[in-house]
Design a protein around this motif. Structure first.
Motif, short mmCIF file in Angstrom:
data_model
loop_
_atom_site.label_atom_id
_atom_site.label_comp_id
_atom_site.label_asym_id
_atom_site.label_seq_id
_atom_site.Cartn_x
_atom_site.Cartn_y
_atom_site.Cartn_z
N VAL A 128 46.47 42.14 35.67
CA VAL A 128 45.68 41.48 36.71
C VAL A 128 44.43 40.84 36.10
O VAL A 128 44.17 39.65 36.28
N SER A 129 43.65 41.64 35.35
CA SER A 129 42.46 41.07 34.71
C SER A 129 42.84 40.02 33.67
O SER A 129 42.13 39.03 33.46
N GLY A 130 43.97 40.21 33.01
CA GLY A 130 44.43 39.22 32.04
C GLY A 130 44.76 37.89 32.69
O GLY A 130 44.38 36.82 32.19
N PHE A 131 45.47 37.92 33.82
CA PHE A 131 45.78 36.69 34.54
C PHE A 131 44.51 35.99 35.03
O PHE A 131 44.38 34.77 34.94
N ILE A 132 43.57 36.76 35.56
CA ILE A 132 42.32 36.16 36.04
C ILE A 132 41.58 35.48 34.90
O ILE A 132 41.10 34.35 35.03
N GLN A 133 41.52 36.14 33.75
CA GLN A 133 40.81 35.59 32.60
C GLN A 133 41.48 34.31 32.11
O GLN A 133 40.81 33.39 31.63
N ASN A 134 42.79 34.22 32.24
CA ASN A 134 43.53 33.06 31.77
C ASN A 134 43.58 31.93 32.79
O ASN A 134 43.56 30.76 32.42
N LEU A 135 43.65 32.28 34.06
CA LEU A 135 43.85 31.27 35.11
C LEU A 135 42.55 30.61 35.57
O LEU A 135 42.59 29.47 36.06
N PHE A 136 41.44 31.29 35.44
CA PHE A 136 40.19 30.80 36.04
C PHE A 136 39.10 30.68 34.99
O PHE A 136 39.06 31.41 34.01
N LYS A 137 38.17 29.76 35.25
CA LYS A 137 37.01 29.56 34.39
C LYS A 137 35.77 29.38 35.25
O LYS A 137 35.85 28.97 36.40
N GLY A 138 34.60 29.66 34.65
CA GLY A 138 33.33 29.39 35.31
C GLY A 138 33.18 30.10 36.63
O GLY A 138 33.60 31.25 36.80
N PRO A 139 32.61 29.43 37.63
CA PRO A 139 32.38 30.04 38.95
C PRO A 139 33.67 30.53 39.61
O PRO A 139 33.65 31.53 40.32
N GLU A 140 34.79 29.82 39.38
CA GLU A 140 36.05 30.26 39.97
C GLU A 140 36.47 31.62 39.45
O GLU A 140 37.01 32.44 40.18
N ARG A 141 36.19 31.87 38.17
CA ARG A 141 36.53 33.18 37.61
C ARG A 141 35.72 34.28 38.29
O ARG A 141 36.23 35.35 38.58
N GLY A 142 34.43 33.99 38.56
CA GLY A 142 33.60 34.96 39.26
C GLY A 142 34.13 35.26 40.65
O GLY A 142 34.15 36.42 41.09
N ARG A 143 34.58 34.22 41.35
CA ARG A 143 35.14 34.44 42.70
C ARG A 143 36.43 35.25 42.63
O ARG A 143 36.68 36.12 43.48
N ALA A 144 37.25 34.95 41.62
CA ALA A 144 38.51 35.70 41.46
C ALA A 144 38.25 37.17 41.16
O ALA A 144 38.87 38.06 41.74
N PHE A 145 37.30 37.44 40.25
CA PHE A 145 36.96 38.82 39.97
C PHE A 145 36.30 39.49 41.18
O PHE A 145 36.38 40.70 41.36
N GLY A 146 35.60 38.67 42.00
CA GLY A 146 35.04 39.21 43.24
C GLY A 146 36.13 39.73 44.16
O GLY A 146 36.01 40.81 44.74
N LEU A 147 37.19 38.97 44.29
CA LEU A 147 38.31 39.43 45.11
C LEU A 147 38.98 40.64 44.49
O LEU A 147 39.43 41.55 45.20
N PHE A 148 39.04 40.67 43.15
CA PHE A 148 39.61 41.82 42.46
C PHE A 148 38.77 43.06 42.74
O PHE A 148 39.29 44.15 43.03
N GLY A 149 37.46 42.91 42.67
CA GLY A 149 36.57 44.03 42.96
C GLY A 149 36.71 44.51 44.39
O GLY A 149 36.68 45.71 44.67
#
Length: 488
Positions: A128-149
């Motif tokens: 899950v964290s691997g896909f987020i790190q690969n699929l998203f960058k910048g602010p989008e990555r923060g939003r994706a990790f926000g949903l993960f959290g």
């Protein structure tokens, strides 16, 4: 250039990245839900399978042991091979094991199935964290990790509620089986959607899986967790085989020496030891470990207090903890959106809110004589809101300077540390709780003593966050390389 640097996922501009994220979050939530959902079903399992205390302990601990041991090797496997393939194998194994748990005719077979289920969960989660790190960058990555959290906080907090509801719906005979069967339709749907929406990793040069490193690391994690789970819930700390930690430490030293030797030969290692030279990752690892050591124990202590101390049903106890889940979900979502703006300050605000909320519960509980769940709701809402600002932003900041090719192993190590921290925190807090009750103290007093320990662990995380913030400020002032002081 290493093999990992030439192997990059074909995820740049991936059109289905938000749908892929939804698949990952549901799967990750399902795995974490099974950590807490079983607790309220234990009395029914005891009756239905004539299980003793040791059996029940392994129903709980078998999952956590296998889950914690599999995280880092599974993250490395996803980095080195196809992340989607590892994810789907994990979902399939988790689903089949859930079916075996629900159909188990004896406590022994249920415990074995829970171990297999834990392995499946350990395969899924680091992807899950691997896909987020690969699929998203910048602010989008923060939003994706926000949903993960948000998924982490909600899954952990609503486990007792969902478990209580299923036990009540199914009754004492099949209610506990529904706790496991509920994973079947979710798992089957995830397999279909994962094949359709998750990106395929481009195949580069075949990388070493470091089998010796896997064995050394997994064995050391087993020896770290065994003293925590072997004594049984609430067993005195003095009765646990803590000497195993010494053996685990020796194995970890052997693991580090082996990784250096393996890397010197030009091979890919299980854990990239260069992560130890990334301050943002090291501080994120330590902060997350301390926070989960306190965070995980909160729900078990409150469940024991409400059910055993006040006579609440499993469903009522779960509902009483719902404010924490709501607060965590809301702030985790928004925290991910603003983490790039506020960085470590956001995490510190969250930790402070958790401390204030738990201290309020500690001060209020001894004076309550009715409507306990309702009166604790505002404080649990505050603590949950603070927790939502900790988990996702901390993951984002910890992985911010980790190259995407190492995201699976890096994320797996983060979550392994969280699981180990949570297990140790639960052991210590429950031992305190039952020591107070066993000596004739009231349940309210036991909750108060336990909460002070959880607050102490969260304060330790707060101190680590303050040190990291000071480091980031100094880095900005002297103009260190980009990213080293980012996310202050």
């Amino acid at each position: 250039m290493t093999a990992s640097e030439t192997t990059s996922p074909s995820t740049e501009g991936h059109d289905d990245r938000w749908r892929a994220l939804a698949v990952c979050l549901v799967a990750g939530g399902m795995c974490l839900l099974d950590v807490s959902i079983v607790n309220v079903a234990l009395p029914s399992i005891r009756t239905g399978l004539d299980a003793d205390d040791s059996d029940l302990q392994w129903v709980v601990a078998g999952y956590s042991l296998a889950f914690g041991m599999a995280l880092v090797p599974a993250g490395r496997l996803g980095d080195a091979r196809s992340r989607r393939t590892v994810f789907m194998w994990g979902v399939a194994l988790f689903t089949l094991a859930s079916a075996a748990c629900g159909a188990a005719p004896s406590a022994l077979l249920l415990s074995v199935a829970r171990v297999v289920q834990g392995v499946g969960g350990g395969l899924i989660t680091p992807q899950v964290s691997g896909f987020i790190q690969n699929l998203f960058k910048g602010p989008e990555r923060g939003r994706a990790f926000g949903l993960f959290g948000a998924s982490i906080g909600v899954s952990t907090a609503i486990g007792p509620l969902l478990g209580g509801l299923l036990v009540q719906l199914g009754g004492p005979e099949i209610g506990w089986r529904l706790v496991f069967y509920v994973n079947l339709p979710i798992g089957l749907l995830l397999l279909v959607l994962a094949r359709a929406w998750l990106p395929v990793t481009e195949r580069g040069p075949r990388q070493s899986l470091d089998p010796v490193g896997v064995v050394l690391f997994a064995t050391s994690m087993l020896l770290v967790l065994l003293p925590v789970v072997e004594g049984g819930q609430g067993a005195p700390l003095s009765q646990r085989p803590w000497w195993l930690l010494g053996v685990a430490a020796l194995l970890l030293v052997a693991f580090v020496l082996w990784e250096r030797r393996w890397a010197a030969r030009g091979n890919e290692t299980l854990v990239d030891l260069r992560l130890a030279r990334v301050p943002s990752y090291v501080f994120g690892l330590g902060l997350g470990t301390c926070y989960f050591a306190g965070f995980t124990a909160i729900f078990i202590v409150l469940t024991l207090y409400l059910q055993q101390g006040l006579g609440y049903s499993a469903l009522e106890a779960g509902l009483s903890q719902l404010p924490f889940a709501v607060g965590s979900a809301v702030t985790a979502f928004y925290g991910g959106r603003i983490v790039q703006r506020y960085g470590r300050v956001l995490v510190l605000v969250g930790l402070l809110a958790v401390v204030v909320g738990l201290l309020g519960v500690d001060l209020l509980v001894p004076h309550l004589d009715g409507q306990v769940g309702l009166r604790l709701a505002p404080l649990l809402l505050l603590a949950g809101a603070g927790g939502g600002l900790v988990i996702a932003p901390n993951i984002t900041l910890a992985l911010d300077e980790v190259e995407p090719a190492r995201a699976g192993a890096g994320g797996g190590l983060l979550q392994t540390a969280q699981r180990v921290g949570g297990a140790i925190g639960v052991a210590v807090v429950l031992a305190q709780f039952f020591a107070v009750v066993g000596s004739g103290g009231e349940y309210a007093e036991a909750v108060s003593v336990s909460l002070r320990t959880t607050v102490g662990l969260v304060v330790l995380a707060l101190l680590l966050g303050l040190v990291d913030l000071a480091r980031r400020v100094r880095s900005d002032e002297v103009g260190v390389a980009p990213g080293a002081g980012a996310g202050r």
